[in-house]
Scaffold this motif. Structure first.
Motif, PDB file in Angstrom:
ATOM      1  N   GLY A   1      31.424  36.861  47.714  1.00  0.00           N
ATOM      2  CA  GLY A   1      32.508  37.758  47.376  1.00  0.00           C
ATOM      3  C   GLY A   1      32.014  38.782  46.378  1.00  0.00           C
ATOM      4  N   ILE A   2      32.695  39.929  46.332  1.00  0.00           N
ATOM      5  CA  ILE A   2      32.265  41.017  45.425  1.00  0.00           C
ATOM      6  C   ILE A   2      33.492  41.841  45.056  1.00  0.00           C
ATOM      7  CG2 ILE A   2      31.620  42.414  47.472  1.00  0.00           C
ATOM      8  CD1 ILE A   2      29.429  43.707  45.701  1.00  0.00           C
ATOM      9  N   GLY A   3      33.486  42.397  43.872  1.00  0.00           N
ATOM     10  CA  GLY A   3      34.632  43.199  43.422  1.00  0.00           C
ATOM     11  C   GLY A   3      34.356  43.750  42.050  1.00  0.00           C
ATOM     12  N   ARG A   4      35.121  43.295  41.068  1.00  0.00           N
ATOM     13  CA  ARG A   4      34.805  43.680  39.684  1.00  0.00           C
ATOM     14  C   ARG A   4      33.502  43.024  39.243  1.00  0.00           C
ATOM     15  NH1 ARG A   4      38.443  46.633  37.013  1.00  0.00           N
ATOM     16  NH2 ARG A   4      40.500  46.797  37.935  1.00  0.00           N
ATOM     17  N   ASP A   5      33.199  41.872  39.803  1.00  0.00           N
ATOM     18  CA  ASP A   5      31.917  41.209  39.556  1.00  0.00           C
ATOM     19  C   ASP A   5      31.050  41.303  40.807  1.00  0.00           C
ATOM     20  OD1 ASP A   5      32.386  40.297  36.896  1.00  0.00           O
ATOM     21  OD2 ASP A   5      33.732  38.777  37.732  1.00  0.00           O
ATOM     22  N   MET A   6      29.726  41.326  40.569  1.00  0.00           N
ATOM     23  CA  MET A   6      28.811  41.392  41.720  1.00  0.00           C
ATOM     24  C   MET A   6      28.906  40.129  42.559  1.00  0.00           C
ATOM     25  SD  MET A   6      24.845  42.479  41.979  1.00  0.00           S
ATOM     26  CE  MET A   6      24.375  41.692  40.468  1.00  0.00           C
ATOM     27  N   HIS A   7      29.038  38.989  41.900  1.00  0.00           N
ATOM     28  CA  HIS A   7      29.126  37.729  42.633  1.00  0.00           C
ATOM     29  C   HIS A   7      30.460  37.067  42.342  1.00  0.00           C
ATOM     30  CE1 HIS A   7      24.548  38.024  42.510  1.00  0.00           C
ATOM     31  NE2 HIS A   7      24.905  38.182  43.756  1.00  0.00           N
ATOM     32  N   GLU A   8      31.354  37.108  43.303  1.00  0.00           N
ATOM     33  CA  GLU A   8      32.654  36.436  43.197  1.00  0.00           C
ATOM     34  C   GLU A   8      32.724  35.358  44.279  1.00  0.00           C
ATOM     35  OE1 GLU A   8      35.713  39.437  43.667  1.00  0.00           O
ATOM     36  OE2 GLU A   8      35.333  40.286  41.672  1.00  0.00           O
TER      37      GLU A   8
END
Ligand code: MG
Length: 249
Positions: free
Chosen positions: A170-177
């Motif tokens: 997953g990715i979003g505000r963090d590179m690795h979600e």
């Protein structure tokens, strides 16, 4: 917990993704026999500095020392740019990410240095297609396992193996979600995919077996058997039905 993004958040990630794609394109064009991998990192830094609101996300991430990962031949991912000189026939994974207005984009391509062997070309083509198969399998209402199953089925149908020890994410505000997005698995396994999920899909495909070993530098991942490995990545957003690729020019 998987984070569902709003349409406005996905729109920012589309801009972040476009910056990644533009810079990766420039990096790909710069790959030539005789160039040092450090020069590619310098180019990435220079390019990203042209955007006021963007910065390279890898630099300093868990103390990673560079803005891009450059992984050559049997190096799978996380190669550190340095004094290595690229030579005719090498294959090179270029992995790059930015953070832009609070959101991340992450993508990778593998390119040949000058003329490469037909076998190396086939491996790169199969890995790019495996990514496309994974993206096609990423649908609202489907399952996380559909993605890995599609990637694995394609890669193995070509006689290759998919790396098990490293995954998409997953990715979003963090590179690795959350969630982890393995490149192998079974259809209909795992969590449901929902509109607004943003994921980085990144098959790492080996010519030999799937096992890897970590370099003494603590970063660079090699194939355990020394065989060639290719790597392609896109950041995508699950839409109403199909996924949209966010890391496009
Ligand atoms: Mg990634």
């Amino acid at each position: 917990m998987t984070i569902i993004k709003s349409a406005a958040e996905v729109a920012i990630m589309r801009e972040a993704g476009r910056i990644v794609a533009i810079i990766l394109q420039k990096l790909s064009e710069a790959v030539k026999p005789g160039i040092k991998t450090r020069s590619l990192d310098d180019l990435a830094e220079n390019e990203v500095s042209k955007w006021n609101s963007a910065r390279a996300s890898f630099k300093g991430y868990h103390n990673f020392p560079a803005s891009i990962c450059v992984s050559v031949n049997d190096e799978v991912v996380h190669g550190i740019p340095g004094n290595k000189v690229l030579k005719e026939g090498d294959i090179v994974s270029l992995d790059f990410g930015v953070i832009y207005k609070g959101f991340q984009g992450d993508a990778a391509v593998t390119v040949g240095v000058g003329r490469v062997s037909p076998d190396a070309r086939k491996l790169m083509d199969a890995t790019r297609t495996a990514l496309a198969e994974g993206i096609n399998a990423a649908r609202n209402g489907g399952y996380l396992g559909d993605i890995g199953a599609a990637i694995q089925a394609y890669a193995e149908s070509r006689g290759y193996s998919v790396v098990r020890e490293y995954s998409g994410h997953g990715i979003g505000r963090d590179m690795h979600e959350d969630p982890l997005v393995p490149n192998f698995g079974r259809k209909s396994d795992g969590i449901r995919l929902r509109e607004g999920m943003t994921l980085a899909l990144e098959p790492m495909v080996n010519m030999g077996n799937w096992k890897t070993r970590l370099n003494n530098n603590g970063w660079t991942v090699h194939t355990a058997d020394g065989s060639l490995s290719a790597h392609f990545e896109h950041t995508i957003a699950i839409g109403k039905d199909e996924a949209e690729i966010l890391t496009l020019l």
